[in-house]
Design a protein around this motif. Structure first.
Motif, PDB file in Angstrom:
ATOM      1  N   ARG A   1       0.819  -1.202   0.000  1.00 33.50           N
ATOM      2  CA  ARG A   1       0.000   0.000   0.000  1.00 33.50           C
ATOM      3  C   ARG A   1       0.856   1.256   0.000  1.00 33.50           C
ATOM      4  NH1 ARG A   1      -3.438  -2.978   3.654  1.00 33.50           N
ATOM      5  NH2 ARG A   1      -2.320  -2.036   5.423  1.00 33.50           N
ATOM      6  N   GLY A   2       2.001   1.167   0.601  1.00 33.15           N
ATOM      7  CA  GLY A   2       2.862   2.337   0.643  1.00 33.15           C
ATOM      8  C   GLY A   2       3.515   2.639  -0.690  1.00 33.15           C
ATOM      9  N   ALA A   3       3.745   1.599  -1.534  1.00 31.96           N
ATOM     10  CA  ALA A   3       4.391   1.805  -2.825  1.00 31.96           C
ATOM     11  C   ALA A   3       3.387   2.365  -3.833  1.00 31.96           C
ATOM     12  CB  ALA A   3       4.968   0.481  -3.338  1.00 31.96           C
ATOM     13  N   PRO A   4       3.779   3.312  -4.673  1.00 31.58           N
ATOM     14  CA  PRO A   4       2.856   3.865  -5.675  1.00 31.58           C
ATOM     15  C   PRO A   4       2.510   2.825  -6.730  1.00 31.58           C
ATOM     16  CG  PRO A   4       5.087   4.681  -6.032  1.00 31.58           C
ATOM     17  CD  PRO A   4       5.110   3.927  -4.725  1.00 31.58           C
ATOM     18  N   SER A   5       1.236   2.793  -7.124  1.00 34.01           N
ATOM     19  CA  SER A   5       0.760   1.843  -8.127  1.00 34.01           C
ATOM     20  C   SER A   5       0.397   2.589  -9.402  1.00 34.01           C
ATOM     21  CB  SER A   5      -0.462   1.086  -7.601  1.00 34.01           C
ATOM     22  OG  SER A   5      -0.988   0.236  -8.601  1.00 34.01           O
ATOM     23  N   TRP A   6       0.843   2.041 -10.523  1.00 30.14           N
ATOM     24  CA  TRP A   6       0.554   2.629 -11.823  1.00 30.14           C
ATOM     25  C   TRP A   6      -0.422   1.771 -12.620  1.00 30.14           C
ATOM     26  CZ3 TRP A   6       2.281   7.424 -12.208  1.00 30.14           C
ATOM     27  CH2 TRP A   6       3.384   7.796 -11.432  1.00 30.14           C
ATOM     28  N   ALA A   7      -1.124   0.858 -11.933  1.00 27.24           N
ATOM     29  CA  ALA A   7      -2.054  -0.026 -12.643  1.00 27.24           C
ATOM     30  C   ALA A   7      -3.227   0.740 -13.239  1.00 27.24           C
ATOM     31  CB  ALA A   7      -2.568  -1.111 -11.698  1.00 27.24           C
ATOM     32  N   TRP A   8      -3.572   1.886 -12.627  1.00 28.57           N
ATOM     33  CA  TRP A   8      -4.713   2.646 -13.106  1.00 28.57           C
ATOM     34  C   TRP A   8      -4.493   3.226 -14.497  1.00 28.57           C
ATOM     35  CZ3 TRP A   8      -3.678   7.714 -14.238  1.00 28.57           C
ATOM     36  CH2 TRP A   8      -2.522   8.262 -13.667  1.00 28.57           C
ATOM     37  N   LEU A   9      -3.230   3.298 -14.927  1.00 28.93           N
ATOM     38  CA  LEU A   9      -2.964   3.828 -16.262  1.00 28.93           C
ATOM     39  C   LEU A   9      -3.610   2.977 -17.350  1.00 28.93           C
ATOM     40  CD1 LEU A   9       0.774   4.946 -15.979  1.00 28.93           C
ATOM     41  CD2 LEU A   9      -1.258   6.412 -16.109  1.00 28.93           C
ATOM     42  N   GLY A  10      -3.795   1.680 -17.053  1.00 27.93           N
ATOM     43  CA  GLY A  10      -4.430   0.815 -18.043  1.00 27.93           C
ATOM     44  C   GLY A  10      -5.877   1.167 -18.320  1.00 27.93           C
ATOM     45  N   LEU A  11      -6.516   1.888 -17.396  1.00 27.57           N
ATOM     46  CA  LEU A  11      -7.912   2.288 -17.581  1.00 27.57           C
ATOM     47  C   LEU A  11      -8.066   3.615 -18.321  1.00 27.57           C
ATOM     48  CD1 LEU A  11      -9.378   1.382 -14.067  1.00 27.57           C
ATOM     49  CD2 LEU A  11      -9.654   0.114 -16.206  1.00 27.57           C
ATOM     50  N   VAL A  12      -6.964   4.302 -18.560  1.00 28.58           N
ATOM     51  CA  VAL A  12      -7.047   5.620 -19.187  1.00 28.58           C
ATOM     52  C   VAL A  12      -7.681   5.557 -20.585  1.00 28.58           C
ATOM     53  CG1 VAL A  12      -5.691   7.550 -20.086  1.00 28.58           C
ATOM     54  CG2 VAL A  12      -5.177   6.592 -17.828  1.00 28.58           C
ATOM     55  N   PRO A  13      -7.273   4.649 -21.485  1.00 31.45           N
ATOM     56  CA  PRO A  13      -7.924   4.623 -22.812  1.00 31.45           C
ATOM     57  C   PRO A  13      -9.422   4.347 -22.716  1.00 31.45           C
ATOM     58  CG  PRO A  13      -5.872   3.392 -22.859  1.00 31.45           C
ATOM     59  CD  PRO A  13      -6.147   3.687 -21.419  1.00 31.45           C
ATOM     60  N   PHE A  14      -9.816   3.378 -21.870  1.00 34.03           N
ATOM     61  CA  PHE A  14     -11.235   3.075 -21.732  1.00 34.03           C
ATOM     62  C   PHE A  14     -11.995   4.250 -21.126  1.00 34.03           C
ATOM     63  CE2 PHE A  14     -14.758   1.361 -19.153  1.00 34.03           C
ATOM     64  CZ  PHE A  14     -15.525   0.817 -20.169  1.00 34.03           C
ATOM     65  N   ALA A  15     -11.400   4.889 -20.122  1.00 33.63           N
ATOM     66  CA  ALA A  15     -12.057   6.046 -19.504  1.00 33.63           C
ATOM     67  C   ALA A  15     -12.227   7.174 -20.511  1.00 33.63           C
ATOM     68  CB  ALA A  15     -11.248   6.514 -18.297  1.00 33.63           C
ATOM     69  N   ALA A  16     -11.208   7.408 -21.342  1.00 29.64           N
ATOM     70  CA  ALA A  16     -11.321   8.446 -22.367  1.00 29.64           C
ATOM     71  C   ALA A  16     -12.421   8.106 -23.369  1.00 29.64           C
ATOM     72  CB  ALA A  16      -9.983   8.606 -23.086  1.00 29.64           C
ATOM     73  N   TYR A  17     -12.518   6.842 -23.737  1.00 28.59           N
ATOM     74  CA  TYR A  17     -13.573   6.412 -24.663  1.00 28.59           C
ATOM     75  C   TYR A  17     -14.951   6.637 -24.057  1.00 28.59           C
ATOM     76  CZ  TYR A  17     -16.464   3.275 -27.481  1.00 28.59           C
ATOM     77  OH  TYR A  17     -17.463   2.750 -28.267  1.00 28.59           O
TER      78      TYR A  17
END
Length: 312
Positions: free
Chosen positions: A30-46
């Protein structure tokens, strides 16, 4: 038990180091930053560009005038008898094609159930269903015009060879009844795609248990198969209804004149040269369509959750 330590040595330092527990590892993650949310950026933009923005624009144009003044006039126009009849036409067309597509598609799925999933026939039908479910718009309209249009291949053959004039009662292909066949054309493969996984998920052990208890094939479907598949069938039926209710391109290419269904009435409100000053009515009509499709998809989601209980 007493632990002896050498003089001058801290007891905590001399204690054995134990491996980190699951809670410690979880805190570290939990303390380490997670970049998994970047995978949702194209779908969110769509979703934002093609779902959220059109919805906001339709709501804004339906409730506000061009100068930004709030009004109920456009939304109140949804109660006009002409608009109500248009919604009724869309609902009737969608329900008819959804029921026919669901029944025929379910029968196709049942015919495929006994075949090898990796076989040539099953693979061909699955691939064809995936393609034909997306085959619509101007291409589908042109296919029907070239086949059963006024000068279509089949129309001319029936008239010359058999003396049958399918347009003796009028050019129904370019009116509301003419939309039934093209809509069924893409509704059946869509039903095959959505309903086949549920039918394939029926466990063979259920049929074996039914036979062991003295049941027959008919009793299996009446008491086990149909009740279990009913939620999935209804969810697929609602999906087909929403698909037909929101279709535009095929109807626009076939019925170039008139506004028999809601999408065509929206086109008329936006492009008509005779009905001026009612552009915001298109937003109110779109808002009505969003409400209908939203309710249908919410019901489909609830039913699908029930069906997922036994499929998992």
């Amino acid at each position: 038990m007493t632990v002896l330590t050498e003089p001058g040595v801290d007891a905590a330092a001399s204690a054995p180091v134990l491996p980190a527990g699951p809670s410690q590892n979880a805190r570290a993650r939990r303390g380490a930053p997670s970049w998994a949310w970047l995978g949702l950026v194209p779908f969110a933009a769509y979703v934002i560009l093609f779902l959220v923005v059109p919805t906001v624009l339709s709501v804004g144009s339906g409730f506000f005038t061009e100068d930004g003044t709030f009004t109920w006039g456009d939304v109140a126009a949804l109660g006009d008898p002409v608009v109500v009849q248009t919604f009724a036409n869309s609902a009737g067309l969608s329900l008819l094609t959804a029921v026919v597509g669901a029944i025929v598609g379910a029968l196709v799925c049942y015919a495929l159930l006994g075949m090898n999933p990796e076989g040539a026939v099953r693979s061909t039908v699955d691939a064809a269903a995936g393609v034909l479910a997306q085959f619509g718009g101007v291409m589908l309209a042109f296919a029907f015009i070239a086949t059963i249009g006024i000068q279509g291949v089949v129309t001319v053959f029936l008239q010359d060879a058999l003396g049958i004039d399918i347009y003796a009662g009028g050019t129904w292909l370019y009116e509301l009844p003419g939309l039934v066949l093209p809509y069924i054309y893409f509704q059946i493969p869509l039903m095959v795609i959505t309903f086949m996984p549920a039918l394939a998920a029926l466990k063979p052990q259920w049929a074996e248990a039914n036979l062991t208890l003295g049941g027959t094939r008919a009793s299996f479907w009446l008491r086990i198969g149909i009740p279990v598949l009913a939620p999935s069938f209804l969810a697929s039926l609602l999906l087909l209804f929403a698909n037909a209710f929101s279709s535009y391109a095929t109807a626009a290419a076939l019925a170039s004149q008139g506004s028999q269904i809601v999408p065509l009435q929206i086109r008329t409100a936006l492009t008509s040269e005779t009905v001026l000053g009612r552009e915001n009515l298109a937003g109110a009509l779109a808002l009505g369509m969003i409400a209908v499709v939203g309710v249908v998809m919410a019901l489909s989601s609830l039913i699908q959750r029930r069906a997922a209980r036994w499929q998992s």
